[in-house]
Scaffold this motif. Structure first.
Motif, PDB file in Angstrom:
ATOM      1  N   TRP A 133      79.080  29.112 136.278  1.00 47.56           N
ATOM      2  CA  TRP A 133      78.750  29.572 137.629  1.00 47.56           C
ATOM      3  C   TRP A 133      79.831  29.173 138.626  1.00 47.56           C
ATOM      4  CZ3 TRP A 133      75.432  33.212 137.934  1.00 47.56           C
ATOM      5  CH2 TRP A 133      74.270  33.243 137.159  1.00 47.56           C
ATOM      6  N   ARG A 157      70.191  34.195 139.662  1.00 49.76           N
ATOM      7  CA  ARG A 157      70.870  33.028 139.087  1.00 49.76           C
ATOM      8  C   ARG A 157      69.881  32.139 138.328  1.00 49.76           C
ATOM      9  NH1 ARG A 157      74.326  33.272 143.828  1.00 49.76           N
ATOM     10  NH2 ARG A 157      72.723  32.180 145.028  1.00 49.76           N
ATOM     11  N   VAL A 217      76.162  36.714 143.350  1.00 46.33           N
ATOM     12  CA  VAL A 217      76.054  36.127 142.014  1.00 46.33           C
ATOM     13  C   VAL A 217      77.445  36.194 141.400  1.00 46.33           C
ATOM     14  CG1 VAL A 217      75.046  36.377 139.712  1.00 46.33           C
ATOM     15  CG2 VAL A 217      73.643  36.794 141.757  1.00 46.33           C
ATOM     16  N   GLU A 249      77.615  29.826 145.284  1.00 42.56           N
ATOM     17  CA  GLU A 249      76.290  29.494 144.769  1.00 42.56           C
ATOM     18  C   GLU A 249      75.209  29.431 145.844  1.00 42.56           C
ATOM     19  OE1 GLU A 249      76.260  25.719 142.792  1.00 42.56           O
ATOM     20  OE2 GLU A 249      77.533  24.786 144.301  1.00 42.56           O
ATOM     21  N   SER A 270      70.115  31.332 134.336  1.00 46.89           N
ATOM     22  CA  SER A 270      70.286  29.934 133.914  1.00 46.89           C
ATOM     23  C   SER A 270      69.140  29.473 133.022  1.00 46.89           C
ATOM     24  CB  SER A 270      70.394  29.022 135.138  1.00 46.89           C
ATOM     25  OG  SER A 270      71.577  29.258 135.865  1.00 46.89           O
TER      26      SER A 270
END
Length: 580
Positions: free
Chosen positions: A518, A333, A528, A523, A337
């Protein structure tokens, strides 16, 4: 770790509150390269059309239909130029001709013509940092005296110490050992030293010399005039070296280490390199058809990489941070990002890649527990061996998740077959210069370059021409036939079938030009989960099955991965959702 509670099931995921605000918005640009799927061909190992044990251009041309079936936009060809092949063709002796090993310029033209019929662009691998020591320019430099125009095409220096017997600085080669080799004068006395960041047979050009820039502009135009769709630029961050060539105490590859941040490496990432690529971009703009430049630039930290893809420079850059991500949801993640944030800041597409000709294939990496990167060191007989069942499951899941990401994707030949590295290759078969220069301490990259299997019942698994007996240039594992393309094409559950179906869906749903939001629900878990348009993507990187939200599963990394309303470990699904 405990199994995720059913309360996390997505009754919460049926509303926009279940997702963060979009990290990446849909692209309003229609340039093909912003959402492209580009397939890397390593010519020596793709398909052998004449039975000599080495792949060639006619072999690639004959199989372009197989690549069109993968919904690719372009094919990137690793070097096929005239070369002594001391480093798999990345030691170029003539940038404007085809090595007879691979065919002729007419064969190249036929390849481009066939690709054009199929709607596929051809990307050429350009190697501007260095050439072969057999190149006519370097031969002329060796024959010329110190201070001559011929030597100014390369980086020659007198040695240090009272007799010049010590290299000019302490730089090390990527392939092991010093980055300098001393020449011998005509009278037999020791001469100057020349720089080679790679093998001693690969002298670095002097890009401070305008004559070098003129020469490569000629090379660019030669291939653009033959209809290529652009260039992948090898070691794009290394062309300019810091003034004075100062010593460096950090890693030879220029990566960051304690006390030596990568941005201080004197042989990489110098600001002056960007003027070169701005000029190249202007040359490509003279040609119709959106020709592109892609940088192979290993740069720390990630935001610095975006300097290579500003609006007037390159179109794409390889995302090595993503390539080397471990099998860990939080790390994945973070890298997704940070990649989207960095590249969005310069309005460039992010690229995603899991394997190439320089790293252990991701089936084998992910079969090594945490999937730690092995880089160019390879896996050998004496090393811990990957768990191939786990590695293949994770590789398929990781690939399916990658296909749903917005931006461009690079595929490496054979990954669509689920190929692992050859991890039991005998030492006497290895050909990578890294293996030779380090005395076998580093195995090199041969394991990921093994010739492809095409037909299970043919010799060499169909890599060569039927009826011929020449062995492939690198040996194939005994299990290779089980991965053959003809076997997988007939199996709807094969890795090849998954790639074909998912990549067609990616194109149909325009996911490459899509968005990314997301999930809030997952999270803090080992899942994911993100949304791209109407597609919810869930990749389970944990040890236990997790509940699935309502919706129709339209793609799955493995048969039965989403049975019983839950997602199995090491699996990925796409779920069609209309959540607002």
């Amino acid at each position: 770790m405990t199994e995720i509670a059913p309360t996390l099931q997505a009754e919460h995921m049926s509303s926009s509150a279940a997702f963060h605000a979009p990290l990446h918005a849909p692209s309003e640009e229609n340039q093909w390269w912003r959402s492209s799927v580009i397939y890397q061909v390593y010519p020596r190992s793709f398909r052998d059309s004449n039975g000599d044990g080495v792949g060639d251009l006619p072999g690639i041309t004959a199989e372009l239909g197989s690549l069109a079936d993968l919904s690719v936009d372009a094919v990137w060809l690793s070097p096929f130029f005239t070369s002594p092949q001391r480093d798999g063709g990345y030691d170029v002796a003539d940038y404007c001709d085809v090595d007879p090993l691979f065919g002729t310029l007419s064969d190249f033209d036929a390849l481009v013509a066939r690709a054009d019929q199929l709607g596929i662009r051809v990307i050429v691998d350009l190697v501007p940092n260095h050439c072969s020591s057999d190149h006519v320019l370097f031969r002329a430099a060796l024959a010329a005296p110190a201070g001559s125009a011929e030597r100014a095409m390369f980086i020659f220096r007198d040695g240090s110490g009272p007799d010049g017997s010590t290299p000019p600085n302490n730089w090390q080669s990527h392939f092991g050992g010093p980055a300098w080799t001393r020449t011998t004068n005509d009278d037999g006395t020791p001469g100057q030293w020349y720089l080679h960041l790679f093998d001693s047979s690969q002298p670095d050009f002097n890009w401070d010399n305008p004559a070098v820039r003129d020469e490569f502009e000629r090379v660019l135009r030669f291939w653009l005039d033959r209809g290529v769709g652009g260039f992948r630029v090898d070691v794009a961050h290394a062309l300019i070296k810091a003034d004075g060539l100062p010593d460096w105490g950090g890693r030879a590859d220029g990566g960051s280490s304690e006390g030596f941040p990568g941005w201080e490496a004197p042989m990489f990432g110098q600001d002056e390199v960007h003027a070169i690529y701005r000029r190249w971009r202007s040359i490509l703009a003279e040609y119709a058809g959106e020709r592109i430049l892609c940088a192979e630039a290993s740069i720390d930290p990630l935001p610095r990489l975006t300097d290579w893809v500003r609006a007037d420079e390159m179109h794409q850059a390889f995302n090595f941070a993503y390539l080397h991500h471990p099998w860990n949801a939080h790390s994945l993640r973070d890298v997704i990002s940070s990649s989207l944030t960095a590249f969005d800041a310069v309005e460039a597409p992010t690229t995603w890649v899991l394997s190439n000709h320089d790293v252990v294939r991701h089936v084998s990496r992910f079969g090594l527990g945490g999937g730690a990167p092995r880089g160019g060191d390879g896996i050998g007989r004496g090393d811990a061996q990957p768990d191939l069942a786990t590695g293949l499951a994770r590789a398929r899941a990781a690939s399916l998740a990658m296909f749903a990401l917005p931006g461009g994707i690079y595929l490496y030949q054979g990954e669509e077959l689920g190929l692992p590295d050859h991890t039991s290759m005998p030492d006497d078969a290895r050909q990578d210069p890294t293996f030779v220069r380090t005395g076998g301490e580093r195995l090199g990259r041969d394991g990921c370059r093994v010739p492809l299997p095409w037909q299970a019942d043919e010799p060499s698994s169909g890599f060569g021409t039927p009826g011929t007996t020449a062995a492939p240039w690198l040996p194939q594992p005994e299990s290779w036939a089980g991965f053959a393309r003809d076997v997988q094409a007939a199996d709807g559950d094969s890795t090849l079938s998954m790639y074909r179906a998912a990549l067609q869906l990616r194109r149909d749903l325009r996911l490459g030009a899509g968005s990314l939001s997301w999930s809030r629900t997952f999270e803090q878990t080992d899942v994911v989960a993100f949304r791209n348009g109407d597609i919810l993507v869930m990749l389970n990187m944990g040890e236990f099955a997790v509940p699935l939200p309502p919706g129709s599963v339209i793609a799955s990394s493995a048969p039965g991965a989403a049975d019983g309303g839950s997602l199995a470990p090491d699996a990925c699904v796409w779920i069609m959702s209309t959540a607002g």
